[in-house]
Write an enzyme that holds these catalytic residues in place. Structure first.
Site, PDB file in Angstrom:
ATOM      1  N   ASN A 118       0.802  -1.226   0.000  1.00 36.91           N
ATOM      2  CA  ASN A 118       0.000   0.000   0.000  1.00 36.91           C
ATOM      3  C   ASN A 118       0.833   1.274   0.000  1.00 36.91           C
ATOM      4  OD1 ASN A 118       0.321  -1.396   2.619  1.00 36.91           O
ATOM      5  ND2 ASN A 118      -0.375   0.541   3.462  1.00 36.91           N
TER       6      ASN A 118
ATOM      7  N   GLN B   7      -4.943  -3.612  -2.299  1.00 36.08           N
ATOM      8  CA  GLN B   7      -4.458  -2.626  -3.273  1.00 36.08           C
ATOM      9  C   GLN B   7      -4.388  -3.196  -4.690  1.00 36.08           C
ATOM     10  OE1 GLN B   7      -3.934   0.569  -2.605  1.00 36.08           O
ATOM     11  NE2 GLN B   7      -4.099   0.500  -0.377  1.00 36.08           N
TER      12      GLN B   7
ATOM     13  N   HIS C  62     -13.757   0.276   0.089  1.00 37.04           N
ATOM     14  CA  HIS C  62     -13.474   1.707  -0.062  1.00 37.04           C
ATOM     15  C   HIS C  62     -12.206   2.003  -0.858  1.00 37.04           C
ATOM     16  CE1 HIS C  62     -10.351   2.667   3.136  1.00 37.04           C
ATOM     17  NE2 HIS C  62     -10.736   1.485   3.566  1.00 37.04           N
TER      18      HIS C  62
ATOM     19  N   CYS D 182      -2.885   5.092   7.793  1.00 34.73           N
ATOM     20  CA  CYS D 182      -2.999   4.663   9.184  1.00 34.73           C
ATOM     21  C   CYS D 182      -1.840   5.191  10.013  1.00 34.73           C
ATOM     22  CB  CYS D 182      -3.020   3.147   9.255  1.00 34.73           C
ATOM     23  SG  CYS D 182      -4.022   2.439   7.960  1.00 34.73           S
TER      24      CYS D 182
HETATM   25  C1  LIG Z   1      -2.927  -3.319   2.069  1.00 35.44           C
HETATM   26  C2  LIG Z   1      -4.001  -2.902   3.026  1.00 35.44           C
HETATM   27  N1  LIG Z   1      -4.507  -3.798   3.880  1.00 35.44           N
HETATM   28  C3  LIG Z   1      -5.465  -3.466   4.755  1.00 35.44           C
HETATM   29  C4  LIG Z   1      -5.974  -2.194   4.827  1.00 35.44           C
HETATM   30  C5  LIG Z   1      -7.071  -1.866   5.805  1.00 35.44           C
HETATM   31  O1  LIG Z   1      -8.275  -1.726   5.100  1.00 35.44           O
HETATM   32  P1  LIG Z   1      -9.658  -1.320   5.764  1.00 35.44           P
HETATM   33  O2  LIG Z   1      -9.660   0.164   5.821  1.00 35.44           O
HETATM   34  O3  LIG Z   1     -10.714  -1.864   4.830  1.00 35.44           O
HETATM   35  O4  LIG Z   1      -9.737  -1.965   7.099  1.00 35.44           O
HETATM   36  C6  LIG Z   1      -5.463  -1.210   3.964  1.00 35.44           C
HETATM   37  C7  LIG Z   1      -5.923   0.195   4.049  1.00 35.44           C
HETATM   38  O5  LIG Z   1      -5.130   1.120   4.088  1.00 35.44           O
HETATM   39  C8  LIG Z   1      -4.457  -1.581   3.042  1.00 35.44           C
HETATM   40  O6  LIG Z   1      -3.960  -0.693   2.172  1.00 35.44           O
END
Ligand SMILES: Cc1ncc(COP(=O)(O)O)c(C=O)c1O
Length: 402
Positions: free
Chosen positions: A160, A198, A220, A344
């Site tokens: 990501n 992603q 999303h 995050c």
């Molecule tokens: C690779 C990856 N995994 C997990 C997540 C978490 O996703 P969610 O917002 O649906 O919990 C994200 C979000 O940034 C992400 O990019």
């Protein structure tokens, strides 16, 4: 006239496509039933959920019964990893070695934190495979980490932060070959999970092509709503539910289903499939144009991660003698939204664990900027971004005396 606003942070979230929103709308106030209810309101909502399940199954080329809707990727990742570990430790099979899980150093925090929790509680042993500087895990490194007690491998499909694509098909093949040998030795089967969050917009996510037992997706990130996603679970794969309560989703999850979210997720998956080629080409063309101009027109810039094996909408730059936070704020003042790492970890001043994993030093890591494009990005927006970025970088370097 309001300030021009440009969104170049599509890896963190995406706007809901108007067609997705139109599909969701009736399920808020008109068709609001609880799909668990037996009356007509419930059946109407239940039918919509089952239709979305079929759309998801079409997308991942699996049986609808193998799709479990969740609140998004964080829940799906927790579920796959904890659920597989608990299923193993709950088996009544005499001698029970502590289950071993292999993941990588640069997974999303919801995978890493889940693994850490299992480790701290003494439930599982974890190996974090290293990531070379190109941002691509080596199949050999995963293979070398396998032990007799290995029960799960969890590797993300596309990172990501730096967008690099992992060799999921190759890892899937390697695990399949290992499992054939292990069967003869009566060793536990190694399950394979990928966090495909992603990748869904751009890459082949058909579960049999990948050879995965679990796959995580989130609405999303694909022009659907927040708070919805799924975990694909291959038939007959041992997994335990991790929430206690109602027996929704084939008894694997508790909690009333987010019907509008699920409807939106199904619609978003169908659009992603239909428009994949177009979206891929457009993002790649625009991203490469941006790469070329920035690398040529700004001094002291390099790319983080492989240029070739990355999803087409991602660019992660490293600017010498500039703070990423400063660039982000300078761009934000001009209405442009980018990121310094994963959404995050925004506000967290520690260097990104992804950049650290690929060997970017702390100083360089602080000069990094992630720019992620999407299907609504225009060339005018990219041009305005490049122009503004150049001004911001010059100004910040000047302030820093560089
Ligand atoms: C690779 C990856 N995994 C997990 C997540 C978490 O996703 P969610 O917002 O649906 O919990 C994200 C979000 O940034 C992400 O990019």
């Amino acid at each position: 006239m309001g300030k021009k606003k440009i969104y170049l942070d599509y890896a963190s979230t995406t706007p809901v496509d108007p067609r997705v929103f139109a599909a969701m709308k009736p399920y808020f106030s008109q068709k609001f039933g609880n799909p668990s209810s037996l009356h007509s309101f419930g059946r109407e909502a239940g039918d919509a959920v089952e239709y979305a399940r079929r759309l998801a199954a079409d997308f991942f080329r699996c049986d609808p019964l193998e799709i479990v809707f969740t609140s998004g990727a964080t829940e799906s990742n927790n579920f796959a990893i904890k659920g597989a570990a608990i299923a193993f430790t709950s088996r009544k099979n005499g001698k029970k070695a502590k289950p071993h899980i292999i993941t990588t150093q640069f997974e999303h925090s919801c995978v890493l934190e889940t693994c850490k929790k299992l480790e701290e509680r003494g439930i599982a042993e974890i190996t974090y495979a290293k990531i070379p500087s190109d941002g691509i895990v080596r199949v050999e490194d995963i293979k070398k980490s396998i032990k007799d007690s290995t029960i799960l491998v969890s590797v993300m499909y596309a990172n990501n932060e730096i967008g690099t694509i992992q060799p999921i098909k190759e890892i899937g093949k390697m695990i399949k070959a290992e499992n054939t040998k292990r069967e003869k030795k009566n060793l536990p089967k190694i399950l394979f999970h990928t966090d495909a969050v992603q990748a869904v917009n751009y890459l082949d996510c058909k579960v049999d092509n990948l050879g995965v037992d679990f796959l995580t997706a989130s609405a999303h990130k694909i022009y659907g709503p927040k708070g919805a996603g799924c975990l694909y679970i291959r038939k007959n794969t041992p997994i335990r539910r991790i929430q206690d309560g109602g027996g929704h989703e084939f008894g694997l999850r508790a909690g009333t289903l987010n019907v509008p979210g699920i409807v939106g997720f199904g619609a978003a998956l169908a659009l992603a499939e239909k428009e994949r080629k177009k979206n891929y080409k457009m993002a790649e063309k625009m991203r490469d144009y941006m790469f070329a101009r920035i690398l040529k027109e700004v001094k002291g810039v390099k790319l983080n991660g492989s240029k070739i094996k990355r999803i087409p909408n991602n660019a992660n730059f490293n600017f010498r003698d500039v703070e990423g936070e400063g660039m982000l704020l300078g761009l934000d003042m001009k209405g442009i939204a980018v990121s310094t790492g994963s959404a995050c970890s925004a506000g967290d001043l520690r260097p990104s664990h992804v950049l650290t994993a690929i060997g970017v030093n702390e100083e360089e890591s602080h000069g990094s900027l992630r720019v992620t494009l999407g299907k609504y990005t225009t060339k005018q927006e990219v041009d305005y971004f490049i122009q503004t970025l150049k001004e911001v970088v010059v100004r910040l370097r000047k302030i820093a005396g560089k």
